[in-house]
Design a protein around this motif. Sequence first.
Motif, short mmCIF file in Angstrom:
data_model
loop_
_atom_site.label_atom_id
_atom_site.label_comp_id
_atom_site.label_asym_id
_atom_site.label_seq_id
_atom_site.Cartn_x
_atom_site.Cartn_y
_atom_site.Cartn_z
N HIS A 195 42.29 29.85 38.61
CA HIS A 195 41.71 29.63 39.93
C HIS A 195 40.34 30.30 40.08
O HIS A 195 39.78 30.31 41.17
CB HIS A 195 42.65 30.14 41.02
CG HIS A 195 43.81 29.23 41.28
ND1 HIS A 195 43.67 27.91 41.62
CD2 HIS A 195 45.15 29.46 41.24
CE1 HIS A 195 44.86 27.36 41.77
NE2 HIS A 195 45.77 28.26 41.53
N GLY A 196 39.83 30.85 39.01
CA GLY A 196 38.52 31.50 39.06
C GLY A 196 38.54 32.82 38.33
O GLY A 196 39.61 33.34 37.97
N ALA A 197 37.37 33.40 38.12
CA ALA A 197 37.24 34.62 37.32
C ALA A 197 37.41 35.89 38.13
O ALA A 197 37.24 36.98 37.60
CB ALA A 197 35.88 34.63 36.63
N ASP A 198 37.76 35.77 39.41
CA ASP A 198 37.83 36.97 40.26
C ASP A 198 38.83 38.00 39.74
O ASP A 198 38.65 39.20 39.98
CB ASP A 198 38.22 36.59 41.69
CG ASP A 198 37.10 35.87 42.42
OD1 ASP A 198 35.97 35.88 41.90
OD2 ASP A 198 37.35 35.31 43.50
N THR A 199 39.89 37.54 39.06
CA THR A 199 40.90 38.48 38.57
C THR A 199 40.60 38.97 37.16
O THR A 199 41.35 39.79 36.63
CB THR A 199 42.29 37.82 38.57
OG1 THR A 199 42.24 36.63 37.77
CG2 THR A 199 42.70 37.44 39.99
N ALA A 200 39.52 38.47 36.54
CA ALA A 200 39.19 38.88 35.18
C ALA A 200 38.37 40.18 35.20
O ALA A 200 37.65 40.45 36.15
CB ALA A 200 38.39 37.78 34.49
N PRO A 201 38.46 40.99 34.14
CA PRO A 201 37.62 42.19 34.06
C PRO A 201 36.14 41.79 34.15
O PRO A 201 35.68 40.88 33.49
CB PRO A 201 37.96 42.75 32.68
CG PRO A 201 39.33 42.24 32.39
CD PRO A 201 39.39 40.87 33.01
N GLY A 202 35.42 42.50 35.00
CA GLY A 202 34.01 42.18 35.18
C GLY A 202 33.77 40.90 35.94
O GLY A 202 32.63 40.45 36.07
#
Length: 292
Positions: free
Chosen positions: A255-262
């Motif tokens: 659902h997007g990179a918001d939960t990824a490191p950085g």
Amino acid sequence: MEPLAMTAPTDTTIASLRAGDAVDAVFACSRKDRLTARSGSPYLALEFRDKTGAIPGRAFRDADVLAGRFEKGDLVRVAGRVERFRDELQLEVRAIMKVESSDPAAFLPVAYRDLDELDGFLEHLAREVHDPAYRGFLDAVLGDANLRVQWRRAPCTRSGHHAYLGGLLEHTVAVGTLALEACQLHPRLNSDLLITAALVHDLGKTREFTYGAEIGLSDEGRLLGHVVLGQQLLAAYPLPDERRLPLLHCVLTHHGADTAPGRRFGSAEALALYRLNALDASVKGALEHGLP
């Protein structure tokens, strides 16, 4: 107040109702509000649904007595007559009671496409994965008979895209097909990773919902959400860490990179899955509900 007859209810569908029809049938109750008429008397404002549509209902006689016999979200046997009010049909209710034995699936919207056909497409897409570890992982997932039953039943959402029984399977096949096409257009993508991720990215939805008169949220779905549930579910199937970590990254960021490191995608495959998932969801949503 008249009791319901002891004979079996009819197989009447909401789409078939016409003004003047007498009704004795089982529907899902999706609205129940106690209101007060201008005369000061209480009445019930109701809505009944089945897989063919919805119709508002009103109960003016013995409203409080009737209200004690069912709740919003119940499957109910209702008797009354269809009337036309302000150019719309509504059901004037004379008797109503909760039903315990009916199958909720008969009253919920279902996938437009044949589920057996979709199952076949799902298995075909899995055969496009050639890495032994990912292929063995998918074989274990697809070989889980209980999971496959839930996979065929689950929707994708309650009111957004693919908001019907079988919607999850339909969406999964669509995203998997888009992933296969993307890999052919962009050969540098790791097709084994992207196709595997596309097929399992929403599996947490098999534990997110409950099924009654309406599609509801399970406690797990409400408190954790399908992304966390998917991570937990996928942990039950064997996969080496060097394959599991890239796959989980794709699943957790779909659902997007918001939960990824950085707040950045860690692979082109994760970015591709995010875009392909959004493409199918947004196009399906526009076709079903109109353009935003």
